[in-house]
Write a protein that holds these residues in place. Structure first.
Motif, PDB file in Angstrom:
ATOM      1  N   PRO A 166       5.277 -13.395   6.443  1.00  0.00           N
ATOM      2  CA  PRO A 166       6.442 -14.411   6.360  1.00  0.00           C
ATOM      3  C   PRO A 166       6.045 -15.503   7.512  1.00  0.00           C
ATOM      4  N   TRP A 167       6.330 -16.770   7.142  1.00  0.00           N
ATOM      5  CA  TRP A 167       6.244 -17.897   7.805  1.00  0.00           C
ATOM      6  C   TRP A 167       7.643 -18.617   8.432  1.00  0.00           C
ATOM      7  N   TYR A 168       7.615 -19.289   9.637  1.00  0.00           N
ATOM      8  CA  TYR A 168       8.718 -19.580  10.292  1.00  0.00           C
ATOM      9  C   TYR A 168       8.547 -20.972  10.278  1.00  0.00           C
ATOM     10  N   GLN A 169       9.796 -21.875  10.549  1.00  0.00           N
ATOM     11  CA  GLN A 169       9.643 -23.091  11.021  1.00  0.00           C
ATOM     12  C   GLN A 169      10.947 -23.321  11.848  1.00  0.00           C
ATOM     13  N   ASP A 170      10.922 -23.592  12.995  1.00  0.00           N
ATOM     14  CA  ASP A 170      11.961 -23.724  14.077  1.00  0.00           C
ATOM     15  C   ASP A 170      12.497 -22.482  14.356  1.00  0.00           C
ATOM     16  N   GLY A 171      11.569 -21.519  14.244  1.00  0.00           N
ATOM     17  CA  GLY A 171      12.196 -20.258  14.634  1.00  0.00           C
ATOM     18  C   GLY A 171      12.971 -19.394  13.418  1.00  0.00           C
ATOM     19  N   GLU A 172      13.111 -20.184  12.196  1.00  0.00           N
ATOM     20  CA  GLU A 172      13.729 -19.577  10.997  1.00  0.00           C
ATOM     21  C   GLU A 172      12.894 -19.413  10.082  1.00  0.00           C
ATOM     22  N   TYR A 173      13.151 -18.237   9.386  1.00  0.00           N
ATOM     23  CA  TYR A 173      12.182 -17.705   8.312  1.00  0.00           C
ATOM     24  C   TYR A 173      12.089 -18.775   7.311  1.00  0.00           C
ATOM     25  N   ALA A 174      11.095 -19.097   6.925  1.00  0.00           N
ATOM     26  CA  ALA A 174      11.008 -20.379   5.968  1.00  0.00           C
ATOM     27  C   ALA A 174      10.452 -19.926   4.545  1.00  0.00           C
ATOM     28  N   GLY A 175       9.657 -18.714   4.291  1.00  0.00           N
ATOM     29  CA  GLY A 175       9.164 -18.052   3.128  1.00  0.00           C
ATOM     30  C   GLY A 175       7.910 -17.267   3.146  1.00  0.00           C
ATOM     31  N   LEU A 176       7.039 -17.085   2.426  1.00  0.00           N
ATOM     32  CA  LEU A 176       5.819 -16.361   2.848  1.00  0.00           C
ATOM     33  C   LEU A 176       4.544 -17.097   2.478  1.00  0.00           C
ATOM     34  N   VAL A 177       3.547 -16.556   3.403  1.00  0.00           N
ATOM     35  CA  VAL A 177       2.051 -17.194   3.132  1.00  0.00           C
ATOM     36  C   VAL A 177       1.299 -15.889   2.422  1.00  0.00           C
ATOM     37  N   GLU A 178       0.542 -16.092   1.560  1.00  0.00           N
ATOM     38  CA  GLU A 178      -0.429 -15.230   0.916  1.00  0.00           C
ATOM     39  C   GLU A 178      -1.845 -15.475   0.974  1.00  0.00           C
ATOM     40  N   LEU A 179      -2.677 -14.917   1.813  1.00  0.00           N
ATOM     41  CA  LEU A 179      -4.055 -15.314   1.959  1.00  0.00           C
ATOM     42  C   LEU A 179      -4.829 -14.399   1.170  1.00  0.00           C
ATOM     43  N   SER A 180      -5.892 -14.748   0.105  1.00  0.00           N
ATOM     44  CA  SER A 180      -6.484 -14.005  -0.544  1.00  0.00           C
ATOM     45  C   SER A 180      -8.079 -14.300  -0.486  1.00  0.00           C
ATOM     46  N   MET A 181      -8.951 -13.541   0.048  1.00  0.00           N
ATOM     47  CA  MET A 181     -10.259 -13.890   0.400  1.00  0.00           C
ATOM     48  C   MET A 181     -11.162 -12.613  -0.408  1.00  0.00           C
ATOM     49  N   VAL A 182     -12.336 -13.323  -0.870  1.00  0.00           N
ATOM     50  CA  VAL A 182     -13.358 -12.053  -1.288  1.00  0.00           C
ATOM     51  C   VAL A 182     -13.929 -11.599  -0.130  1.00  0.00           C
ATOM     52  N   ILE A 183     -14.054 -10.192   0.121  1.00  0.00           N
ATOM     53  CA  ILE A 183     -15.068  -9.776   1.202  1.00  0.00           C
ATOM     54  C   ILE A 183     -16.000  -8.802   0.412  1.00  0.00           C
ATOM     55  N   PRO A 184     -17.092  -8.534   1.440  1.00  0.00           N
ATOM     56  CA  PRO A 184     -18.059  -7.587   0.889  1.00  0.00           C
ATOM     57  C   PRO A 184     -17.694  -6.364   0.471  1.00  0.00           C
ATOM     58  N   ALA A 185     -18.184  -5.610  -0.568  1.00  0.00           N
ATOM     59  CA  ALA A 185     -18.021  -4.150  -0.663  1.00  0.00           C
ATOM     60  C   ALA A 185     -17.728  -3.398   0.147  1.00  0.00           C
ATOM     61  N   GLU A 186     -18.705  -3.455   1.151  1.00  0.00           N
ATOM     62  CA  GLU A 186     -18.860  -2.656   2.439  1.00  0.00           C
ATOM     63  C   GLU A 186     -18.798  -3.563   3.515  1.00  0.00           C
ATOM     64  N   ILE A 187     -17.943  -3.306   4.288  1.00  0.00           N
ATOM     65  CA  ILE A 187     -17.831  -4.283   5.449  1.00  0.00           C
ATOM     66  C   ILE A 187     -17.555  -3.546   6.800  1.00  0.00           C
ATOM     67  N   PRO A 188     -18.150  -4.106   7.727  1.00  0.00           N
ATOM     68  CA  PRO A 188     -18.159  -3.342   9.153  1.00  0.00           C
ATOM     69  C   PRO A 188     -16.846  -3.554   9.731  1.00  0.00           C
ATOM     70  N   HIS A 189     -16.627  -2.330  10.357  1.00  0.00           N
ATOM     71  CA  HIS A 189     -15.270  -2.207  11.123  1.00  0.00           C
ATOM     72  C   HIS A 189     -15.597  -1.521  12.690  1.00  0.00           C
ATOM     73  N   TYR A 190     -15.032  -2.564  13.649  1.00  0.00           N
ATOM     74  CA  TYR A 190     -15.342  -2.454  14.880  1.00  0.00           C
ATOM     75  C   TYR A 190     -13.999  -1.884  15.523  1.00  0.00           C
ATOM     76  N   VAL A 191     -14.046  -0.996  16.383  1.00  0.00           N
ATOM     77  CA  VAL A 191     -13.086  -0.954  17.426  1.00  0.00           C
ATOM     78  C   VAL A 191     -13.303  -1.207  18.726  1.00  0.00           C
TER      79      VAL A 191
END
Length: 112
Positions: free
Chosen positions: A85-110
């Protein structure tokens, strides 16, 4: 898009209003969804451009105003999809979708 820096990001940014109408797409989003209409999707409701199964999840996000993330693989390309969700002036305004290509194997760090 109204924010110039978003236009040429190397991943898709798609924005809806609070009822699910697509209101903005950056250049990568237009390219990503070209076979579904590209820029002509602006003004259409996400319900009209998703399967019933996919739209059920989107409707849940709209209803609960919570984020959703997952990975997909299509034609040998792996992507991370993040919907929030995204908000404008503290009120729900809609959705944002991000879609990105990632490597088949991706490092994960803790980190601490």
């Amino acid at each position: 898009m109204s924010n110039e820096w978003v236009k040429e990001l190397p991943f898709a940014v798609t924005v809806t209003d609070k009822i699910g109408n697509i209101i903005e797409m950056n250049a990568q989003s237009v390219k990503t969804f070209e076979k579904y209409g590209g820029k002509s999707l602006v003004g259409k409701n996400v319900k009209d451009v998703h399967s019933e199964h996919a739209y059920k999840k989107i409707a849940e996000i709209i209803e609960t105003k919570t984020a959703n993330s997952y990975t997909i693989e299509k034609n040998g390309v792996k992507k991370l999809v993040y919907q929030t969700p995204w908000y404008q002036d503290g009120e729900y305004a809609g959705l944002v979708e991000l879609s990105m290509v990632i490597p088949a194997e991706i490092p994960h760090y803790v980190r601490q």
